[in-house]
Design an enzyme around this catalytic site. Structure first.
Site, short mmCIF file in Angstrom:
data_model
loop_
_atom_site.label_atom_id
_atom_site.label_comp_id
_atom_site.label_asym_id
_atom_site.label_seq_id
_atom_site.Cartn_x
_atom_site.Cartn_y
_atom_site.Cartn_z
N HIS A 1 0.81 -1.21 0.00
CA HIS A 1 0.00 0.00 0.00
C HIS A 1 0.86 1.28 0.00
CE1 HIS A 1 -3.43 -2.57 0.99
NE2 HIS A 1 -2.79 -3.02 2.05
O1 RIB Z 1 -5.40 -0.01 4.46
C1 RIB Z 1 -4.00 -0.02 4.29
C2 RIB Z 1 -3.38 1.07 5.10
O2 RIB Z 1 -3.65 0.85 6.48
C3 RIB Z 1 -1.84 1.08 5.00
O3 RIB Z 1 -1.38 2.39 5.18
C4 RIB Z 1 -1.42 0.23 6.16
O4 RIB Z 1 -0.11 0.54 6.62
C5 RIB Z 1 -2.44 0.63 7.19
O5 RIB Z 1 -2.00 1.86 7.79
#
Ligand code: RIB
Ligand code: CA
Length: 312
Positions: A242
């Site tokens: 992500h």
């Molecule tokens: O949904 C994914 C996000 O939530 C990413 O930033 C992960 O690190 C969590 O913070």
């Protein structure tokens, strides 16, 4: 080459860690500081993990500040089930020696935005938006000084990961997200729609390991750990990376595509709390307020990431 000044606001988190490493390995970016926020794990761990990663990158010069320990109004929701109890499960990394900076992260954000030339600092939130919203509430004058916010959060076609309709970062503090999305600051959103296409498949994980460096080994072990949750849940071929998509967008925006649309945050319904209501098809007359990314050249992303990690 002109460097871009950024502040990374983060809740490490294995994927946050890779995003920070990519930023510290990239000469296009000048990291003015890292502000930790409660999210994946409590603040005491996110601020510690941010320092662990700076030391892994050999960058003890980077100031790390602790920010908000809880969302603006709601109780904190964490994600140890994904990231492990430390938030950086996978590799065995030493406790940090570098100190946490004195003072609150929100005050660092305010002080830095007031000190830097208007329109020259990009905020890169990788976790819940509590610190950013708190800074905007405490010092409204800084809002117009922000060059851009490039954040990981939200979802449209990918819908939700922590609830059927909400992505974790937005869900944890929907009130903060509402403040940020209504602030008028230029925003680029890196949602699950993009990050679920940036999967750490085995060949990609092998490429991290093949770097033969402590950073490559740590990233391979972190993404191995992080993957098990997504493989069980989505049956996916690897962990979605992500947060590093935010850093990659700053370095090479051509790897991504998206649309400038209206995005609003559900802040009241318990059923859809934290949903990013993205008008992707332009069916309302709501004013566009964000560039919402929809696709990524995944091979190009991993080539960039691996090449840059090799520099650390
Ligand atoms: O949904 C994914 C996000 O939530 C990413 O930033 C992960 O690190 C969590 O913070
Ligand atoms: Ca994160």
């Amino acid at each position: 080459m002109s460097t871009r000044k950024i502040i990374i606001d983060t809740d490490p988190g294995q994927d946050d860690a890779v995003a920070i490493l990519l930023a510290l390995a990239s000469p296009e970016l000048e990291v003015l500081g890292i502000t930790a926020v409660a999210g994946n794990v409590p603040l005491a761990l996110t601020q510690k993990n941010a320092r662990i990663i700076c030391e892994l990158a050999g960058r003890v010069d980077i100031p790390v500040y602790a920010g908000c320990a809880a969302p603006l109004t709601r109780a904190l929701v964490t994600a140890e089930h994904v990231h492990g109890k430390t938030g950086l499960d996978g590799p065995q990394l030493p406790d940090p020696v570098m100190s946490l900076q004195d003072g609150h992260a929100v005050d660092f954000l305010i002080r830095t935005l007031r000190a830097q030339e208007t329109g020259t600092v990009t905020l890169c939130p990788l976790g819940p938006l509590t610190n950013i919203a708190m800074a905007f509430q405490k010092a409204p004058d800084i809002v117009e000084r922000v060059q851009e916010i490039v954040l990981m959060g939200g979802a449209y076609f990918a819908v939700g990961n922590i609830t059927p309709t909400a992505e974790f970062n937005i869900y944890v503090d929907p009130q903060a997200a509402d403040i940020v999305f209504k602030s008028g600051v230029p925003i680029t959103v890196v949602p699950l729609d993009v990050t679920h296409k940036a999967l750490v498949t085995k060949p990609r994980n092998d490429a991290f390991r093949a770097l033969g460096t402590p950073v490559g080994q740590a990233v391979a072990m972190m993404t191995d750990f992080f993957e098990r949750f997504d493989r069980e849940k989505y049956g996916s071929l690897g962990a979605p990376l992500h947060d590093p998509c935010v850093t990659a967008y700053l370095i090479r925006p051509g790897l991504f595509t998206g649309r400038h649309i209206n995005v609003e945050i559900e802040t009241t319904s318990e059923l859809t709390l934290g949903m990013t209501v993205a008008d992707w098809w332009g069916v309302t007359d709501r004013t566009p307020n964000a560039t919402f990314l929809g696709d990524v050249d995944a091979d190009g992303f991993f080539t960039l990431l691996t090449e840059r990690l090799a520099r650390l």
